[in-house]
Scaffold this active site. Structure first.
Site, PDB file in Angstrom:
ATOM      1  N   ASP A   1       2.513   7.301  -5.162  1.00 57.22           N
ATOM      2  CA  ASP A   1       1.600   6.412  -4.387  1.00 57.22           C
ATOM      3  C   ASP A   1       0.107   6.676  -4.980  1.00 57.22           C
ATOM      4  O   ASP A   1      -0.586   5.661  -5.110  1.00 57.22           O
ATOM      5  CB  ASP A   1       1.705   6.665  -3.127  1.00 57.22           C
ATOM      6  CG  ASP A   1       3.005   5.925  -2.396  1.00 57.22           C
ATOM      7  OD1 ASP A   1       3.401   4.969  -3.022  1.00 57.22           O
ATOM      8  OD2 ASP A   1       3.356   6.388  -1.341  1.00 57.22           O
TER       9      ASP A   1
ATOM     10  N   SER B   1      10.513  -3.932  -4.731  1.00 56.67           N
ATOM     11  CA  SER B   1      10.745  -3.211  -5.704  1.00 56.67           C
ATOM     12  C   SER B   1      11.942  -3.555  -6.734  1.00 56.67           C
ATOM     13  O   SER B   1      11.799  -3.210  -7.613  1.00 56.67           O
ATOM     14  CB  SER B   1      11.365  -1.738  -5.148  1.00 56.67           C
ATOM     15  OG  SER B   1      10.212  -1.131  -4.389  1.00 56.67           O
TER      16      SER B   1
ATOM     17  N   ASN C   1     -10.967   9.784  10.100  1.00 54.77           N
ATOM     18  CA  ASN C   1      -9.668   9.285  10.855  1.00 54.77           C
ATOM     19  C   ASN C   1     -10.030   9.203  12.635  1.00 54.77           C
ATOM     20  O   ASN C   1     -10.855  10.039  12.916  1.00 54.77           O
ATOM     21  CB  ASN C   1      -8.559  10.476  10.686  1.00 54.77           C
ATOM     22  CG  ASN C   1      -7.099   9.728  10.955  1.00 54.77           C
ATOM     23  OD1 ASN C   1      -6.806   8.835  10.677  1.00 54.77           O
ATOM     24  ND2 ASN C   1      -6.321  10.535  11.592  1.00 54.77           N
TER      25      ASN C   1
ATOM     26  N   THR D   1      11.272   4.510   0.780  1.00 56.81           N
ATOM     27  CA  THR D   1      10.204   3.974   1.557  1.00 56.81           C
ATOM     28  C   THR D   1      10.413   4.179   3.025  1.00 56.81           C
ATOM     29  O   THR D   1      11.476   4.960   3.681  1.00 56.81           O
ATOM     30  CB  THR D   1      10.216   2.545   1.219  1.00 56.81           C
ATOM     31  OG1 THR D   1       9.091   1.807   1.762  1.00 56.81           O
ATOM     32  CG2 THR D   1      11.436   1.317   1.789  1.00 56.81           C
TER      33      THR D   1
ATOM     34  N   LYS E   1      -6.391  15.618  12.763  1.00 56.34           N
ATOM     35  CA  LYS E   1      -5.464  15.310  11.348  1.00 56.34           C
ATOM     36  C   LYS E   1      -6.347  15.392  10.258  1.00 56.34           C
ATOM     37  O   LYS E   1      -5.729  15.634   9.367  1.00 56.34           O
ATOM     38  CB  LYS E   1      -4.765  14.208  11.815  1.00 56.34           C
ATOM     39  CG  LYS E   1      -3.555  14.447  12.601  1.00 56.34           C
ATOM     40  CD  LYS E   1      -2.966  12.999  13.107  1.00 56.34           C
ATOM     41  CE  LYS E   1      -2.295  12.362  11.784  1.00 56.34           C
ATOM     42  NZ  LYS E   1      -1.499  10.918  12.226  1.00 56.34           N
TER      43      LYS E   1
ATOM     44  N   TYR F   1      -1.008  -4.905   1.655  1.00 56.34           N
ATOM     45  CA  TYR F   1      -0.675  -6.171   0.671  1.00 56.34           C
ATOM     46  C   TYR F   1       0.076  -7.108   1.390  1.00 56.34           C
ATOM     47  O   TYR F   1       0.669  -7.067   2.465  1.00 56.34           O
ATOM     48  CB  TYR F   1      -0.118  -5.856  -0.696  1.00 56.34           C
ATOM     49  CG  TYR F   1       1.347  -5.179  -0.452  1.00 56.34           C
ATOM     50  CD1 TYR F   1       1.264  -3.789  -0.564  1.00 56.34           C
ATOM     51  CD2 TYR F   1       2.325  -5.915  -0.383  1.00 56.34           C
ATOM     52  CE1 TYR F   1       2.661  -3.242  -0.407  1.00 56.34           C
ATOM     53  CE2 TYR F   1       3.426  -5.531  -0.347  1.00 56.34           C
ATOM     54  CZ  TYR F   1       3.926  -3.944  -0.268  1.00 56.34           C
ATOM     55  OH  TYR F   1       5.067  -3.489  -0.152  1.00 56.34           O
TER      56      TYR F   1
ATOM     57  N   LYS G   1      10.293   8.801   3.848  1.00 59.32           N
ATOM     58  CA  LYS G   1       9.585   9.583   2.736  1.00 59.32           C
ATOM     59  C   LYS G   1       9.722  11.134   3.121  1.00 59.32           C
ATOM     60  O   LYS G   1       9.647  12.166   2.469  1.00 59.32           O
ATOM     61  CB  LYS G   1       8.242   9.161   2.623  1.00 59.32           C
ATOM     62  CG  LYS G   1       8.157   7.900   1.708  1.00 59.32           C
ATOM     63  CD  LYS G   1       6.443   7.271   1.554  1.00 59.32           C
ATOM     64  CE  LYS G   1       6.710   5.825   0.978  1.00 59.32           C
ATOM     65  NZ  LYS G   1       5.139   5.540   0.688  1.00 59.32           N
TER      66      LYS G   1
HETATM   67  P1  NDP Z   1       0.910   6.320   9.280  1.00 61.45           P
HETATM   68  O1  NDP Z   1       1.489   5.806  10.371  1.00 61.45           O
HETATM   69  O2  NDP Z   1       1.547   7.596   8.615  1.00 61.45           O
HETATM   70  O3  NDP Z   1      -0.705   6.470   9.403  1.00 61.45           O
HETATM   71  C1  NDP Z   1      -1.361   5.538  10.140  1.00 61.45           C
HETATM   72  C2  NDP Z   1      -3.038   5.949   9.910  1.00 61.45           C
HETATM   73  O4  NDP Z   1      -3.643   4.894  10.319  1.00 61.45           O
HETATM   74  C3  NDP Z   1      -3.430   7.272  10.669  1.00 61.45           C
HETATM   75  O5  NDP Z   1      -4.350   7.765  10.152  1.00 61.45           O
HETATM   76  C4  NDP Z   1      -3.688   6.494  12.139  1.00 61.45           C
HETATM   77  O6  NDP Z   1      -4.695   7.282  12.743  1.00 61.45           O
HETATM   78  C5  NDP Z   1      -4.236   5.261  11.722  1.00 61.45           C
HETATM   79  N1  NDP Z   1      -4.519   4.354  12.657  1.00 61.45           N
HETATM   80  C6  NDP Z   1      -3.449   3.722  13.322  1.00 61.45           C
HETATM   81  N2  NDP Z   1      -3.897   2.633  14.315  1.00 61.45           N
HETATM   82  C7  NDP Z   1      -5.310   2.881  14.208  1.00 61.45           C
HETATM   83  C8  NDP Z   1      -6.264   2.198  14.962  1.00 61.45           C
HETATM   84  N3  NDP Z   1      -5.955   1.018  15.969  1.00 61.45           N
HETATM   85  N4  NDP Z   1      -7.675   2.470  14.858  1.00 61.45           N
HETATM   86  C9  NDP Z   1      -7.773   3.421  13.877  1.00 61.45           C
HETATM   87  N5  NDP Z   1      -7.009   4.136  12.991  1.00 61.45           N
HETATM   88  C10 NDP Z   1      -5.783   3.763  13.443  1.00 61.45           C
HETATM   89  O7  NDP Z   1       0.910   5.098   8.083  1.00 61.45           O
HETATM   90  P2  NDP Z   1       0.868   5.045   6.532  1.00 61.45           P
HETATM   91  O8  NDP Z   1       0.182   6.160   6.223  1.00 61.45           O
HETATM   92  O9  NDP Z   1       2.184   5.292   5.891  1.00 61.45           O
HETATM   93  O10 NDP Z   1       0.561   3.770   6.058  1.00 61.45           O
HETATM   94  C11 NDP Z   1      -0.843   3.434   6.269  1.00 61.45           C
HETATM   95  C12 NDP Z   1      -1.102   1.989   5.218  1.00 61.45           C
HETATM   96  O11 NDP Z   1      -0.925   1.875   4.045  1.00 61.45           O
HETATM   97  C13 NDP Z   1       0.034   0.781   5.929  1.00 61.45           C
HETATM   98  O12 NDP Z   1      -0.691  -0.422   5.937  1.00 61.45           O
HETATM   99  C14 NDP Z   1       0.999   0.738   4.474  1.00 61.45           C
HETATM  100  O13 NDP Z   1       1.489  -0.637   4.503  1.00 61.45           O
HETATM  101  C15 NDP Z   1       0.015   1.025   3.480  1.00 61.45           C
HETATM  102  N6  NDP Z   1       0.656   1.518   2.281  1.00 61.45           N
HETATM  103  C16 NDP Z   1       0.682   0.759   1.324  1.00 61.45           C
HETATM  104  C17 NDP Z   1       1.341   1.369   0.008  1.00 61.45           C
HETATM  105  C18 NDP Z   1       1.089   0.533  -1.492  1.00 61.45           C
HETATM  106  O14 NDP Z   1       1.805   0.817  -2.197  1.00 61.45           O
HETATM  107  N7  NDP Z   1       0.232  -0.593  -1.528  1.00 61.45           N
HETATM  108  C19 NDP Z   1       2.035   2.538  -0.112  1.00 61.45           C
HETATM  109  C20 NDP Z   1       1.873   3.219   1.204  1.00 61.45           C
HETATM  110  C21 NDP Z   1       1.542   2.915   2.418  1.00 61.45           C
HETATM  111  P3  NDP Z   1      -4.269   8.468  13.837  1.00 61.45           P
HETATM  112  O15 NDP Z   1      -4.035   9.745  12.923  1.00 61.45           O
HETATM  113  O16 NDP Z   1      -5.240   8.774  14.559  1.00 61.45           O
HETATM  114  O17 NDP Z   1      -2.869   8.096  14.588  1.00 61.45           O
END
Ligand code: NDP
Length: 313
Positions: A138, A40, A187, A85, A192, A263, A89
């Site tokens: 976002d 950032s 999901n 971050t 959820k 990324y 959040k």
């Molecule tokens: P969270 O921990 O809040 O959510 C994770 C999600 O992934 C949930 O839906 C979870 O499912 C699912 N998940 C995790 N492991 C598995 C698996 N093995 N199989 C299937 N589903 C799975 O994370 P965030 O939402 O905060 O972040 C998600 C991604 O987005 C990250 O990679 C992050 O880096 C990226 N990101 C990028 C941004 C950008 O500016 N480019 C901004 C914000 C995030 P369940 O509900 O079943 O646990």
């Protein structure tokens, strides 16, 4: 500028030069833990330089259980804005909802954007000594990256959003505002995804009319959409999570944009999509675009994101 932009300011160690800096110039920080890796400052420094504006933008390391006190301290110094971050959040959302005064100033106006409300998460804060604004940029970042940088319209398209965590929640409202033909939230934990759909319908009834918003699990029989957005965290663990019926060889019948919010690496999702001839995008553009939206909120100007994206790549 008095402090090196690459320095990490440690809140627990007293916040180094930030109190002095906040008296001298317009100060902004990104708050996180860990925070040393954050791009950032690099992005915002380039935005400011493009616009001929003089600002300080630093990284603020805060202990994971001390967000609220750090935010009070920070804005009490006169810092004008912050990006938030991992892991703060949700803390930022709670703090922005309930804080009554900052330093010796009362919070007279409070604006929590719809995007932040739906996400239950805040990634951008602005404080002008009277009004507190809490936003989640976002989703705007994702939409701008797809529609402007990749030049792919979301309007009228079928979209599958993989994941229902914080990132998925943050992007849903701006995606809906583009009026796609449908959005299916897929999901691992179906409940959820369903809960997220229910919340959207409560918050945005008018916008939800006329489009199909549904929840499903990876076991569902899900038609291949025009646009797939991977908002799961599987890229971090090098896993691949896809609807079971997409794993059959003939599943890619038409051009598809496969967008991974992750990324900095080629994920199994991106490899899978590439193998099947889809146009593939990572989340770097989203990162830059969400930063541009925050910069616009703070400084009332829209920076040139292309130049910054090129320099980061
Ligand atoms: P969270 O921990 O809040 O959510 C994770 C999600 O992934 C949930 O839906 C979870 O499912 C699912 N998940 C995790 N492991 C598995 C698996 N093995 N199989 C299937 N589903 C799975 O994370 P965030 O939402 O905060 O972040 C998600 C991604 O987005 C990250 O990679 C992050 O880096 C990226 N990101 C990028 C941004 C950008 O500016 N480019 C901004 C914000 C995030 P369940 O509900 O079943 O646990």
């Amino acid at each position: 500028m008095a402090a090196d932009l690459d320095d990490v300011i440690d809140y627990a160690a007293g916040g180094s030069e930030l109190p002095d800096l906040a008296q001298q110039t317009d100060c902004y920080v990104v708050i996180g833990n860990p925070i040393a890796h954050s791009k950032s400052p690099l992005i915002h420094r380039q935005f400011a330089s493009q616009m001929g504006q003089s600002i300080y933008y630093g990284r603020l390391l805060v202990p994971s259980d001390r967000f609220a006190e750090a935010a009070n301290w920070l804005f009490g110094l006169g810092v004008k804005g912050a990006n938030v971050t991992v892991p703060f959040k949700l803390d930022a959302f709670a703090w922005a909802q309930q804080v009554q005064s900052i330093g010796n100033l009362a919070v007279l106006q409070r604006h929590m954007t719809v995007q932040a409300q739906l996400a239950g998460a805040v990634n951008t804060l602005k404080w002008d000594g009277c009004a507190l604004t809490a936003d989640n940029t976002d989703g705007v970042g994702l939409v701008n990256d797809i529609t402007l940088n990749h030049q792919i319209a979301i309007h009228g398209k079928s979209v599958v959003l993989l994941g229902a965590g914080g990132a998925a929640r943050g992007v849903l409202q701006p995606l809906l505002a583009q009026q796609p033909a449908s959005i299916t939230i897929v999901n691992r934990t179906l409940a959820k995804a369903q809960a997220l759909c229910d919340e959207v319908v409560k918050l945005l009834p008018a916008q939800s009319l006329g489009l199909i918003l549904q929840a499903d699990s990876f076991d569902g029989d899900i038609p291949m959409p025009d646009i797939i957005i991977n908002a799961t965290s599987t890229g971090l663990s090098d896993e691949l999570a896809l609807p079971a019926n997409w794993l059959t060889p003939a599943s890619f019948g038409k051009p598809v944009l496969a967008y991974d919010m992750m990324y900095g690496k080629v994920t199994p999702f991106m490899q899978w999509a590439q193998t099947h001839g889809a146009q593939v995008a990572d989340g770097l553009g989203m990162l830059v675009e969400q930063a541009a939206a925050a910069f616009g909120l703070w400084r009332q100007v829209k920076p040139d994101t292309q130049a910054v994206l090129q320099s980061l790549r």
